[in-house]
Design a protein around this motif. Sequence first.
Motif, short mmCIF file in Angstrom:
data_model
loop_
_atom_site.label_atom_id
_atom_site.label_comp_id
_atom_site.label_asym_id
_atom_site.label_seq_id
_atom_site.Cartn_x
_atom_site.Cartn_y
_atom_site.Cartn_z
N TYR A 152 3.28 -18.97 -0.10
CA TYR A 152 3.30 -17.99 1.22
C TYR A 152 4.29 -17.15 1.11
CZ TYR A 152 0.20 -21.61 3.26
OH TYR A 152 -0.76 -22.61 3.54
N ALA A 153 4.73 -16.74 -0.24
CA ALA A 153 5.52 -15.69 -0.38
C ALA A 153 4.91 -14.23 -0.62
CB ALA A 153 6.50 -15.88 -1.70
N LEU A 154 5.31 -13.10 -0.06
CA LEU A 154 4.72 -11.91 -0.20
C LEU A 154 4.19 -11.51 -1.53
CD1 LEU A 154 3.63 -9.76 1.84
CD2 LEU A 154 5.77 -8.51 1.59
N LYS A 155 3.03 -11.23 -1.86
CA LYS A 155 2.59 -10.75 -3.26
C LYS A 155 3.26 -9.39 -3.56
CE LYS A 155 -1.92 -13.07 -3.26
NZ LYS A 155 -3.23 -12.67 -3.26
N GLY A 156 3.50 -9.18 -4.55
CA GLY A 156 4.05 -7.85 -5.05
C GLY A 156 3.16 -6.62 -4.76
N ASN A 157 3.09 -6.25 -3.58
CA ASN A 157 2.39 -4.99 -3.10
C ASN A 157 3.26 -3.85 -2.88
OD1 ASN A 157 0.88 -3.12 -1.55
ND2 ASN A 157 -0.58 -4.66 -0.86
N PRO A 158 3.10 -2.77 -3.86
CA PRO A 158 3.98 -1.74 -3.72
C PRO A 158 4.16 -0.93 -2.42
CG PRO A 158 2.25 -1.31 -5.20
CD PRO A 158 2.17 -2.71 -4.82
N LEU A 159 2.90 -0.81 -1.71
CA LEU A 159 2.61 -0.15 -0.59
C LEU A 159 3.67 -0.77 0.46
CD1 LEU A 159 1.54 2.05 0.87
CD2 LEU A 159 -0.57 0.70 1.51
N ILE A 160 3.57 -2.18 0.82
CA ILE A 160 4.41 -2.74 1.65
C ILE A 160 5.87 -2.79 1.25
CG2 ILE A 160 5.01 -4.97 2.53
CD1 ILE A 160 1.98 -5.79 2.53
N ARG A 161 6.16 -2.86 0.01
CA ARG A 161 7.54 -2.42 -0.39
C ARG A 161 7.99 -1.15 0.08
NH1 ARG A 161 9.09 -1.43 -6.65
NH2 ARG A 161 11.20 -0.89 -6.08
N PHE A 162 7.33 0.00 -0.12
CA PHE A 162 7.84 1.24 0.37
C PHE A 162 7.56 1.40 1.91
CE2 PHE A 162 6.58 1.81 -4.33
CZ PHE A 162 7.85 1.85 -4.68
N ALA A 163 6.73 0.80 2.41
CA ALA A 163 6.33 1.01 3.82
C ALA A 163 7.53 1.01 4.61
CB ALA A 163 5.11 0.41 4.23
N GLY A 164 8.42 0.01 4.64
CA GLY A 164 9.36 -0.27 5.66
C GLY A 164 10.44 0.83 5.56
N GLN A 165 10.79 1.50 4.19
CA GLN A 165 11.37 2.66 4.15
C GLN A 165 11.06 3.75 4.51
OE1 GLN A 165 14.02 0.67 3.96
NE2 GLN A 165 15.05 1.85 2.81
N LEU A 166 9.65 4.11 4.57
CA LEU A 166 9.24 5.24 4.81
C LEU A 166 8.64 5.26 6.32
CD1 LEU A 166 6.89 5.88 1.60
CD2 LEU A 166 8.99 6.63 2.08
N SER A 167 8.89 4.29 6.94
CA SER A 167 8.51 4.27 8.52
C SER A 167 9.33 5.29 9.18
CB SER A 167 8.57 2.73 9.03
OG SER A 167 9.84 2.43 9.16
N GLY A 168 8.83 5.71 10.24
CA GLY A 168 9.71 6.45 11.26
C GLY A 168 9.35 8.23 10.83
N VAL A 169 8.63 8.34 9.56
CA VAL A 169 8.33 9.65 9.13
C VAL A 169 7.24 10.13 10.04
CG1 VAL A 169 7.85 11.21 7.43
CG2 VAL A 169 9.31 9.53 6.97
N GLU A 170 7.18 11.30 10.83
CA GLU A 170 6.22 11.61 11.70
C GLU A 170 5.10 12.11 10.74
OE1 GLU A 170 5.17 15.25 14.77
OE2 GLU A 170 7.25 14.44 14.74
N GLY A 171 3.68 11.49 11.12
CA GLY A 171 2.50 12.21 10.50
C GLY A 171 2.36 11.36 8.94
N LEU A 172 3.03 10.42 8.65
CA LEU A 172 3.04 9.81 7.38
C LEU A 172 1.86 8.96 7.31
CD1 LEU A 172 4.29 9.29 4.88
CD2 LEU A 172 5.49 7.21 5.96
N ARG A 173 1.02 8.88 6.15
CA ARG A 173 0.07 7.87 6.09
C ARG A 173 -0.17 7.81 4.59
NH1 ARG A 173 -5.06 10.23 5.26
NH2 ARG A 173 -5.10 12.60 5.26
N CYS A 174 -0.49 6.63 4.23
CA CYS A 174 -0.96 6.13 2.63
C CYS A 174 -2.25 6.09 2.45
CB CYS A 174 -0.14 5.07 2.17
SG CYS A 174 1.70 5.31 2.56
N ARG A 175 -2.95 6.43 1.50
CA ARG A 175 -4.42 6.28 1.37
C ARG A 175 -4.66 5.63 -0.38
NH1 ARG A 175 -8.69 10.94 1.00
NH2 ARG A 175 -10.54 9.65 0.60
N PRO A 176 -5.37 4.71 -0.21
CA PRO A 176 -5.63 4.24 -1.40
C PRO A 176 -6.62 5.05 -2.53
CG PRO A 176 -6.81 2.82 0.00
CD PRO A 176 -5.92 3.96 0.67
N MET A 177 -6.20 5.26 -3.63
CA MET A 177 -6.82 6.10 -4.53
C MET A 177 -6.80 5.67 -5.80
SD MET A 177 -8.86 9.07 -4.45
CE MET A 177 -8.24 9.91 -2.84
N MET A 178 -8.15 5.33 -6.55
CA MET A 178 -8.09 4.90 -7.82
C MET A 178 -7.22 3.77 -8.29
SD MET A 178 -9.60 8.63 -9.47
CE MET A 178 -8.02 8.95 -10.03
N GLY A 179 -6.78 2.76 -7.36
CA GLY A 179 -5.93 1.66 -7.64
C GLY A 179 -4.40 2.31 -7.26
#
Length: 108
Positions: A12-39
């Motif tokens: 039940y530990a969080l898997k090493g997902n880089p998007l989640i790792r960075f998402a907390g630090q990038l939250s609060g930026v207006e108009g921010l979104r992430c899109r998967p692209m080729m892995g």
Amino acid sequence: YLNGPDMLGANYALKGNPLIRFAGQLSGVEGLRCRPMMGEYLIYCRNKVVGGIYDDRLLIKATKSARALLPDAPRELPYPGGKQMLLVTEMENKSLLQELLEAVSKEV
């Protein structure tokens, strides 16, 4: 919505997902979104590509403002044949990250 079986390991530990790792630090930026692209993940700010997450590295386009905000950042290739980008190593500085993404989005 977080899909528990995809996000959590057997203990039940969080898997090493880089998007989640960075998402907390990038939250609060207006108009921010992430899109998967080729892995990997492309990072958009105000509908403009400003960087991405490549091989668990946060890379930002090497614009004039990005180079000014990250003067000592190493330049790295996101993938073979790609343009050099700046490696963000100061992930704990949330205000710098927000300023960086907003500044780069105005230049691209």
